[in-house]
Write an enzyme that holds these catalytic residues in place. Sequence first.
Site, PDB file in Angstrom:
ATOM      1  N   LEU A  40       0.837  -1.206   0.000  1.00 53.05           N
ATOM      2  CA  LEU A  40       0.000   0.000   0.000  1.00 53.05           C
ATOM      3  C   LEU A  40       0.878   1.266   0.000  1.00 53.05           C
ATOM      4  O   LEU A  40       1.797   1.395   0.806  1.00 53.05           O
ATOM      5  CB  LEU A  40      -0.898  -0.015   1.239  1.00 53.05           C
ATOM      6  CG  LEU A  40      -2.107   0.913   1.185  1.00 53.05           C
ATOM      7  CD1 LEU A  40      -3.075   0.479   0.107  1.00 53.05           C
ATOM      8  CD2 LEU A  40      -2.800   0.932   2.536  1.00 53.05           C
ATOM      9  N   ASP A  41       0.588   2.201  -0.884  1.00 53.72           N
ATOM     10  CA  ASP A  41       1.273   3.504  -0.952  1.00 53.72           C
ATOM     11  C   ASP A  41       2.756   3.376  -1.288  1.00 53.72           C
ATOM     12  O   ASP A  41       3.526   4.325  -1.091  1.00 53.72           O
ATOM     13  CB  ASP A  41       1.141   4.295   0.377  1.00 53.72           C
ATOM     14  CG  ASP A  41      -0.306   4.625   0.706  1.00 53.72           C
ATOM     15  OD1 ASP A  41      -1.131   4.597  -0.207  1.00 53.72           O
ATOM     16  OD2 ASP A  41      -0.599   4.913   1.879  1.00 53.72           O
ATOM     17  N   GLU A  42       3.174   2.188  -1.785  1.00 50.92           N
ATOM     18  CA  GLU A  42       4.595   2.003  -2.085  1.00 50.92           C
ATOM     19  C   GLU A  42       4.863   1.804  -3.571  1.00 50.92           C
ATOM     20  O   GLU A  42       5.995   1.568  -3.966  1.00 50.92           O
ATOM     21  CB  GLU A  42       5.156   0.793  -1.301  1.00 50.92           C
ATOM     22  CG  GLU A  42       5.154   0.964   0.207  1.00 50.92           C
ATOM     23  CD  GLU A  42       6.168   1.998   0.692  1.00 50.92           C
ATOM     24  OE1 GLU A  42       7.137   2.272  -0.032  1.00 50.92           O
ATOM     25  OE2 GLU A  42       5.951   2.547   1.798  1.00 50.92           O
TER      26      GLU A  42
END
Lengths: 292, 292, 292, 292
Positions: free
Chosen positions: B234-236
């Site tokens: 997530l968010d990476e």
Amino acid sequence: MTESKESTVRLLITCPDQPGIVAAVSGFLHRKNANIIHSDQHSTDPEGGRFFMRNEFFLPGLDLDGLTRLREEFAEVTNGFVMDWSLSPVWMPKKTVILCSRVDHALMELLWRWKRGDMRADVTMVISNHPDLRLSVEHFGVPFHHVPVGPTLRDKVHAEDTMMSLMEGQADLVVLARYMQVLTPDFVARFDRRIINIHHSFLPAFVGADPYRRAHQRGVKLIGATAHYVTEELDEGPIIEQDVIRVTHSHDIDDLKRLGADIERHVLARAVQWHLEDRVIVDGNKTIVFRR
Amino acid sequence: MTESKESTVRLLITCPDQPGIVAAVSGFLHRKNANIIHSDQHSTDPEGGRFFMRNEFFLPGLDLDGLTRLREEFAEVTNGFVMDWSLSPVWMPKKTVILCSRVDHALMELLWRWKRGDMRADVTMVISNHPDLRLSVEHFGVPFHHVPVGPTLRDKVHAEDTMMSLMEGQADLVVLARYMQVLTPDFVARFDRRIINIHHSFLPAFVGADPYRRAHQRGVKLIGATAHYVTEELDEGPIIEQDVIRVTHSHDIDDLKRLGADIERHVLARAVQWHLEDRVIVDGNKTIVFRR
Amino acid sequence: MTESKESTVRLLITCPDQPGIVAAVSGFLHRKNANIIHSDQHSTDPEGGRFFMRNEFFLPGLDLDGLTRLREEFAEVTNGFVMDWSLSPVWMPKKTVILCSRVDHALMELLWRWKRGDMRADVTMVISNHPDLRLSVEHFGVPFHHVPVGPTLRDKVHAEDTMMSLMEGQADLVVLARYMQVLTPDFVARFDRRIINIHHSFLPAFVGADPYRRAHQRGVKLIGATAHYVTEELDEGPIIEQDVIRVTHSHDIDDLKRLGADIERHVLARAVQWHLEDRVIVDGNKTIVFRR
Amino acid sequence: MTESKESTVRLLITCPDQPGIVAAVSGFLHRKNANIIHSDQHSTDPEGGRFFMRNEFFLPGLDLDGLTRLREEFAEVTNGFVMDWSLSPVWMPKKTVILCSRVDHALMELLWRWKRGDMRADVTMVISNHPDLRLSVEHFGVPFHHVPVGPTLRDKVHAEDTMMSLMEGQADLVVLARYMQVLTPDFVARFDRRIINIHHSFLPAFVGADPYRRAHQRGVKLIGATAHYVTEELDEGPIIEQDVIRVTHSHDIDDLKRLGADIERHVLARAVQWHLEDRVIVDGNKTIVFRR
């Protein structure tokens, strides 16, 4: 990109667009065992028009003699095309002369970047029509020449003669760091497409004198600066770079000058940097800038 | 550049750097009588490393059959290289599915640009886990599907199954326009490197939930948004585009959300635009973006 | 700032600078038990000059009758000063008429922000000299009037008569969202300092027609937009807001128009927003903008 | 604003919000025949909360003795309020100490602005844990002290003792221009809210060491810098100013450092400038910045 700057060469090409240019150039470089690091191209029109290319390649072991041979061989490749081109060795920084007057911000920014190694130039001298900045320049180990310019055209011509003899063989690039003197057409022609000026407005707004005063009178909300090649037409040369900064009703003319100075020095530094990195091609009164 | 979009093709290449790639590719295009309109390339390291190329060329009269043959012939050229490549016809816009939730700013910006002809996509449908935006979407003539997502993982899997069957053959690209649901690894893998999300902060600052509240608490002077490809982490995922806007002490959390919404919709629109124009190549957890 | 918008009032003051203004105003507000939320002031010169103030205060329980009394009492306070002032109730959004022509980007941005609640106006109608945008406007629930403008000055006068009777009592503010028609001096005088226009260049660069074509010819590296109050002098009215976006040699005129449209709609939206929030005071041909 | 800086005073106020503050302050200034040049205020909440004010006023003929009396009289005005306040004479620039290490860009930018008269400070000395920058500093006529810092905490304490005795009575403000040493809590407490540091990232992204390397690994599209007051918590102090610059896939870590250095020096210079102009009030872990 960290580069082995030794053995790296930059190729700039301008020509009428026609099929086969890229194939011819890249075929040649492949036969020479060059490794292309960057390549950019631009066509003004996909079906006819003008073609521009910047190519940076690495050729292990290339020295100046090798470069001479490379130029001869590349000249043969270009035979079928009407092509302006240059091959510039990255390991030989361009000889750069800076002209200035009394204000120092643009000059200092350039010398400072140069001293830090951020601007790969060979700064050969600074020439000014005023003696004020001598100490500041010499502190950087750069020769400073004071060439005053008298009030008549004769005076200007003589001053330019002096400057040109000082600059003989020393000026691949001339930078006007707020030089504040209009150059004669002869001088401009002598360094065609190799004189960069910083104008203290967002051209074409406020062409001419005293732009900050006029910007203040007009009540603009942004002020700017423009770096351009110098041509015979004052403030009309090909624009290399522009930038702006926000101002408010609370800024008076002196504030605009102070804020503008920050934009001027950065816009000029970027334009000079791009020229030194062979990123700029002049096309009529415009520029092609191959930015990263 | 105004282009004859018919007969124009974009070539993207990723491969280990090695001499002769450009010569092979441009030689091939020259033999096919293609006229190269734009070409950009990037190497991560001049002496070994990875090589990336984007090439836009014009081949008069090329149709879909011609494109199929071109792909076969180009496959032979690539034999000597370990090369990922694609040839995308500009005249066939990518099928695009937009997922959204309740807030509409990012969705509306995309649909509006699309309707104005600024975003060349074939928007096949909008799917939302809430019914609220149906009318707004249908006003643009785009099918709207409401696929609610229940609270359990089973519910999510079933919802994704429904979505995947709706999207079958309709989704070259999936855009999360503030969809607010974490996707399962299966769904992500199904559309690998083809899901773009907008995160409402300048990543990696404020990873996770409620970034504007945390930005306000920290007293930052700029807030931002990040468009990225979705990966399992997530968010990476690889960042495509980011931007920021200045805020002051006088802005409360609601102000930040409102100002942030403007940045979000523009950052997402640019990232989607660049993907649609084949300007983005994923390289591990980073992107190469060949901007104009 | 999240405000109790009921009972909140904005005070704008313009007067010759003189001691005691702030004391008189704040003393009055204190006696009325008003709580000042924001206060900004600006003097053009500390020793003589002009004085400008924006004051936002909260007065629990204030209604329209109370506001009338407040105005009467404040008028007495101002007796010793030559003062232009206004007291505007925040809970009564300004009646706003939008004029447009055929292109929709600026209009849509305004309607969209208004619908989302980001722009606190009472949009009473949209008037256009072309029928094209009727459906788009009516979708927002806003009345649309088509008032064609013929080729002669007589035609224009008659069209403006029609517009003025439609707008009677409905227009605290008139927004030209790319209206593309020059207004008569009478019309301009009728809505003095209450007509906001968006000009598609960074004024004073490219005053007049076809700015993007001329920007392309000049080879500028930034294009911009300017929101200003309309005065008799075309493109010479007081500037409220300006912004720019970076362009390159690869952008043709159509690209500039497309990129410029994004800047135009945001610059106009900000200028309108600031006017609606009583943040702008006109001072001759300039503006004081009390930004956050 | 060009000001008669003699006789100009800046008043900063922080207190719980309550009616009558502005009336009391402006009434006092009016009785003293002061002319208010600028005034800004901010409330965190219109119904209760904290109140902040910056006031710049002109009081002809005021000298240091007069200022002392003014402070005594103002203290009486503040009796009814729980108020933090300061009255700073504009004609007495703040004594400023700059700490640096080996890299010079932030230091040079400050000294240069100071020398040009753009930064009204009294730069009393530069202290460095390395001797490298002595000549550069002394060229500006500023005393340079080399205070090495050994590897142990004892060493650090002794070095700070030396620094504190050098700085005794000489440091209204301490600027860390890439000083690269963590200060002890004692040292920080000694100069509470008067130490400004520049962090080479857009905080809170990349808190801690080596932010450019981590920014490169993450593939961000913007890099930034953050100027903040130093507190015990490393990289957690109140943020004064931040800014960013665009980067691309073609920039390696060294490029990021070079580009970042430009942002660092400007962000730090702005933060220092605002502190020197009494524009910054610390409110917990945030700042109120009254910008122009």
